[in-house]
Design a protein around this motif. Sequence first.
Motif, PDB file in Angstrom:
ATOM      1  N   GLU A  66      35.811  28.689  10.600  1.00 23.93           N
ATOM      2  CA  GLU A  66      37.131  29.322  10.584  1.00 23.93           C
ATOM      3  C   GLU A  66      37.540  29.707  12.012  1.00 23.93           C
ATOM      4  O   GLU A  66      36.728  30.180  12.798  1.00 23.93           O
ATOM      5  N   THR A  67      38.792  29.510  12.529  1.00 23.93           N
ATOM      6  CA  THR A  67      39.302  29.822  13.873  1.00 23.93           C
ATOM      7  C   THR A  67      39.564  31.324  14.007  1.00 23.93           C
ATOM      8  O   THR A  67      40.362  31.875  13.247  1.00 23.93           O
ATOM      9  N   THR A  68      38.848  32.023  15.118  1.00 26.75           N
ATOM     10  CA  THR A  68      39.023  33.468  15.346  1.00 26.75           C
ATOM     11  C   THR A  68      39.412  33.712  16.799  1.00 26.75           C
ATOM     12  O   THR A  68      38.717  33.252  17.713  1.00 26.75           O
ATOM     13  N   LYS A  69      40.519  34.452  17.181  1.00 27.90           N
ATOM     14  CA  LYS A  69      40.983  34.710  18.548  1.00 27.90           C
ATOM     15  C   LYS A  69      40.097  35.762  19.210  1.00 27.90           C
ATOM     16  O   LYS A  69      39.784  36.788  18.618  1.00 27.90           O
ATOM     17  N   PRO A  70      39.643  35.515  20.549  1.00 30.78           N
ATOM     18  CA  PRO A  70      38.757  36.472  21.236  1.00 30.78           C
ATOM     19  C   PRO A  70      39.424  37.831  21.427  1.00 30.78           C
ATOM     20  O   PRO A  70      40.643  37.945  21.516  1.00 30.78           O
ATOM     21  N   ALA A  71      38.583  38.866  21.599  1.00 31.71           N
ATOM     22  CA  ALA A  71      39.094  40.225  21.817  1.00 31.71           C
ATOM     23  C   ALA A  71      39.589  40.387  23.265  1.00 31.71           C
ATOM     24  O   ALA A  71      39.124  39.705  24.175  1.00 31.71           O
ATOM     25  N   LYS A  72      40.541  41.291  23.479  1.00 29.36           N
ATOM     26  CA  LYS A  72      41.047  41.581  24.822  1.00 29.36           C
ATOM     27  C   LYS A  72      39.980  42.278  25.651  1.00 29.36           C
ATOM     28  O   LYS A  72      39.234  43.108  25.139  1.00 29.36           O
ATOM     29  N   LYS A  73      39.929  41.954  26.972  1.00 31.29           N
ATOM     30  CA  LYS A  73      39.016  42.613  27.890  1.00 31.29           C
ATOM     31  C   LYS A  73      39.805  43.165  29.076  1.00 31.29           C
ATOM     32  O   LYS A  73      40.531  42.410  29.726  1.00 31.29           O
ATOM     33  N   THR A  74      39.650  44.466  29.351  1.00 27.71           N
ATOM     34  CA  THR A  74      40.405  45.140  30.419  1.00 27.71           C
ATOM     35  C   THR A  74      39.528  45.314  31.660  1.00 27.71           C
ATOM     36  O   THR A  74      38.382  45.751  31.545  1.00 27.71           O
ATOM     37  N   PRO A  75      40.048  44.979  32.845  1.00 28.83           N
ATOM     38  CA  PRO A  75      39.241  45.138  34.067  1.00 28.83           C
ATOM     39  C   PRO A  75      38.991  46.618  34.382  1.00 28.83           C
ATOM     40  O   PRO A  75      39.750  47.496  33.962  1.00 28.83           O
ATOM     41  N   ALA A  76      37.926  46.830  35.136  1.00 28.77           N
ATOM     42  CA  ALA A  76      37.563  48.206  35.501  1.00 28.77           C
ATOM     43  C   ALA A  76      38.594  48.801  36.454  1.00 28.77           C
ATOM     44  O   ALA A  76      39.251  48.096  37.222  1.00 28.77           O
ATOM     45  N   LYS A  77      38.703  50.121  36.426  1.00 26.70           N
ATOM     46  CA  LYS A  77      39.642  50.829  37.288  1.00 26.70           C
ATOM     47  C   LYS A  77      39.256  50.661  38.760  1.00 26.70           C
ATOM     48  O   LYS A  77      38.084  50.584  39.110  1.00 26.70           O
ATOM     49  N   ILE A  78      40.262  50.619  39.626  1.00 26.31           N
ATOM     50  CA  ILE A  78      40.046  50.459  41.066  1.00 26.31           C
ATOM     51  C   ILE A  78      39.274  51.661  41.621  1.00 26.31           C
ATOM     52  O   ILE A  78      39.568  52.819  41.308  1.00 26.31           O
ATOM     53  N   THR A  79      38.280  51.379  42.460  1.00 25.22           N
ATOM     54  CA  THR A  79      37.531  52.438  43.142  1.00 25.22           C
ATOM     55  C   THR A  79      37.465  52.119  44.635  1.00 25.22           C
ATOM     56  O   THR A  79      37.674  50.981  45.054  1.00 25.22           O
ATOM     57  N   GLY A  80      37.157  53.159  45.408  1.00 23.42           N
ATOM     58  CA  GLY A  80      36.990  52.971  46.856  1.00 23.42           C
ATOM     59  C   GLY A  80      38.265  52.649  47.600  1.00 23.42           C
ATOM     60  O   GLY A  80      38.216  52.106  48.716  1.00 23.42           O
ATOM     61  N   SER A  99      35.289  44.808  38.292  1.00 26.22           N
ATOM     62  CA  SER A  99      34.689  43.840  37.356  1.00 26.22           C
ATOM     63  C   SER A  99      35.733  43.350  36.361  1.00 26.22           C
ATOM     64  O   SER A  99      36.606  44.103  35.920  1.00 26.22           O
ATOM     65  N   LEU A 100      35.639  42.061  36.040  1.00 28.81           N
ATOM     66  CA  LEU A 100      36.532  41.356  35.097  1.00 28.81           C
ATOM     67  C   LEU A 100      37.924  41.077  35.656  1.00 28.81           C
ATOM     68  O   LEU A 100      38.718  40.377  35.021  1.00 28.81           O
ATOM     69  N   ALA A 101      38.230  41.603  36.854  1.00 29.81           N
ATOM     70  CA  ALA A 101      39.571  41.373  37.407  1.00 29.81           C
ATOM     71  C   ALA A 101      39.681  39.952  37.943  1.00 29.81           C
ATOM     72  O   ALA A 101      38.743  39.419  38.546  1.00 29.81           O
ATOM     73  N   THR A 102      40.815  39.328  37.695  1.00 27.69           N
ATOM     74  CA  THR A 102      41.080  38.000  38.257  1.00 27.69           C
ATOM     75  C   THR A 102      42.048  38.085  39.434  1.00 27.69           C
ATOM     76  O   THR A 102      42.142  37.153  40.215  1.00 27.69           O
ATOM     77  N   GLU A 103      42.770  39.201  39.558  1.00 23.20           N
ATOM     78  CA  GLU A 103      43.679  39.410  40.682  1.00 23.20           C
ATOM     79  C   GLU A 103      44.041  40.890  40.758  1.00 23.20           C
ATOM     80  O   GLU A 103      43.651  41.694  39.901  1.00 23.20           O
ATOM     81  N   TYR A 104      44.777  41.223  41.812  1.00 27.76           N
ATOM     82  CA  TYR A 104      45.176  42.617  42.030  1.00 27.76           C
ATOM     83  C   TYR A 104      46.663  42.664  42.339  1.00 27.76           C
ATOM     84  O   TYR A 104      47.176  41.851  43.113  1.00 27.76           O
ATOM     85  N   TRP A 105      47.328  43.655  41.738  1.00 26.74           N
ATOM     86  CA  TRP A 105      48.743  43.876  42.024  1.00 26.74           C
ATOM     87  C   TRP A 105      48.867  45.127  42.891  1.00 26.74           C
ATOM     88  O   TRP A 105      48.303  46.181  42.567  1.00 26.74           O
ATOM     89  N   LYS A 142      52.905  54.942  50.684  1.00 31.32           N
ATOM     90  CA  LYS A 142      51.981  55.098  49.560  1.00 31.32           C
ATOM     91  C   LYS A 142      51.725  53.731  48.933  1.00 31.32           C
ATOM     92  O   LYS A 142      52.656  52.930  48.763  1.00 31.32           O
ATOM     93  N   TYR A 143      50.455  53.471  48.578  1.00 34.49           N
ATOM     94  CA  TYR A 143      50.074  52.198  47.983  1.00 34.49           C
ATOM     95  C   TYR A 143      49.358  52.457  46.661  1.00 34.49           C
ATOM     96  O   TYR A 143      48.463  53.297  46.587  1.00 34.49           O
ATOM     97  N   LYS A 144      49.793  51.725  45.615  1.00 32.38           N
ATOM     98  CA  LYS A 144      49.150  51.813  44.301  1.00 32.38           C
ATOM     99  C   LYS A 144      48.569  50.435  43.991  1.00 32.38           C
ATOM    100  O   LYS A 144      49.301  49.431  44.010  1.00 32.38           O
ATOM    101  N   VAL A 145      47.270  50.388  43.705  1.00 31.89           N
ATOM    102  CA  VAL A 145      46.593  49.113  43.430  1.00 31.89           C
ATOM    103  C   VAL A 145      46.157  49.089  41.973  1.00 31.89           C
ATOM    104  O   VAL A 145      45.544  50.039  41.470  1.00 31.89           O
ATOM    105  N   VAL A 146      46.440  47.981  41.293  1.00 31.36           N
ATOM    106  CA  VAL A 146      46.105  47.788  39.877  1.00 31.36           C
ATOM    107  C   VAL A 146      45.234  46.539  39.739  1.00 31.36           C
ATOM    108  O   VAL A 146      45.582  45.478  40.286  1.00 31.36           O
ATOM    109  N   ALA A 147      44.109  46.656  39.020  1.00 26.87           N
ATOM    110  CA  ALA A 147      43.260  45.499  38.732  1.00 26.87           C
ATOM    111  C   ALA A 147      43.840  44.768  37.518  1.00 26.87           C
ATOM    112  O   ALA A 147      44.197  45.388  36.510  1.00 26.87           O
ATOM    113  N   GLY A 160      46.430  52.416  37.642  1.00 27.74           N
ATOM    114  CA  GLY A 160      46.633  52.287  39.082  1.00 27.74           C
ATOM    115  C   GLY A 160      45.918  53.374  39.869  1.00 27.74           C
ATOM    116  O   GLY A 160      45.711  54.484  39.394  1.00 27.74           O
ATOM    117  N   LYS A 161      45.518  53.032  41.088  1.00 27.20           N
ATOM    118  CA  LYS A 161      44.897  53.979  42.020  1.00 27.20           C
ATOM    119  C   LYS A 161      45.798  54.075  43.250  1.00 27.20           C
ATOM    120  O   LYS A 161      46.246  53.063  43.780  1.00 27.20           O
TER     121      LYS A 161
END
Length: 473
Positions: A66-80, A99-105, A142-147, A160-161
């Motif tokens: 039977e076809t089942t859609k994967p669960a959502k995965k959220t990247p870790a919060k920005i540190t440092g 971790s798990l981030a593919t890019e940063y905004w 001011k800069y806000k970074v989001v994973a 955002g951090k």
Amino acid sequence: MKRTISKLLIVAMVFSMLCFYQAGKGTSVKVYADGPEGETPQVETTPQQETTTPEVTTVPETTVPETTKPAKKTPAKITGLKITDVKNASLRVVWKKSSLATEYWVYRSVEGKSKMSAYKKYKTLKKTSFINTGLSQGTVYKYKVVAVRKADGYTTKSAGKIATAMTDIDAVKSFKAKAASKSIKLTYKKNKKATKYYLYRASEKNPKYKKIKTLKKSKSSYTDKKVKSGQVYTYKIVTYRKKYGVKSYSIPKYTSAMTALSAPAKITAKEKATKIILKWKAVNNAEKYEVYKGKKLVKVTKKTTYTQKGLKKRHNYKFKVRAVRRFKGKTYKSAFATVSTSTTLGMKGSWIEVNIKTQTLRMYIKNKLYVKTPIVSGNVGDRHTSKGTHSILEKTAHRQLKGSYHGQTWDVTVNYWLKFTSDAQGIHDSVWRSAYGGNIYKTNGSHGCVNTPLGAMRKIFKKARVGMPVIVY
């Protein structure tokens, strides 16, 4: 009848069995039931052409999941997250990999006239740092970074951090120093974004910088009055700004100046028959002194004394001295200190000299100068004091002087009286006068006597003797 039916049943059974058996051999069977009663029916089998039954390939069974859609995965919060390498037009933003981030905004907010602007998306990055260039000096950013994770058909984001910084504020421009003898005026062009300015000072004697003033943002000059003459002072000024909880200090701006040298003080002249010995007080930070006789430079010396030899007897001279110092390739000179003097007669013993031109009286006791004082001699013209070599004819205390001349009369009592001519010219105190020396004698001189200050006259009278030479020239 019953027997006939039984027989038919038996035949049918046999037929069925034969049909089953012959089916595999390709044989056809025929049964005849029309024989006489009591006879067993005849069964005829007809061979048939053998047929080949094709082999059937067995396909294994497969299970379709039977076809089942994967669960959502959220990247870790920005540190440092931090801002480094801040300059007046650029800065660097850096953070740790999520971790798990593919890019940063990256979002940015910029200081406006009255408040910070709204955050706007500024960059999308794969790496974990970037340098922001082309910024304005002394401005808050001011800069806000989001994973961000883009995978499995989902786009998920961390919280955002935020990091805040102010670009370096520029130093003031045209920082200059203009020195006087007892002050230094500092001027500069203001920075419009400055909150205030910190002013520091160092000197030759105190080379360590010390804060001397906090200047308001509206100020563009300052006068330092706590300085000494002839000393080099170095100043540095730092521009400061604070806004939205962040602050910035500019790089220091420097300038220096030397206060004007003071003129030599307490200059004196020791008079001899053919020489004059000059002495003066040392000037702070002077490297040397220039000595002039009249308008001619006669000596450059590091000492605070000078002897001018080869002079004429009974001759008037004017000397002037000034301090000199070099700083940053430029020569600085003080104002002149001036002394008017004259050589003596070169006599031995004790005597009194009256110099008409310099309006000075000197008394020598045993070849040493005892008293030197300014005086007022006779008025220029027919009331002048008689020049020549005279001697004291009378020495009297509390002497009344009465006389008349061309309609003018006088009747005064003096404390001390030394007559030196037969026509009653003498040396005496004159308490009615408040000033002596200079050119007073040309317009408001005496009737020929030598008017002398009371204090000096008291000393002269004490040492004077009848017969003591009095030379007027």
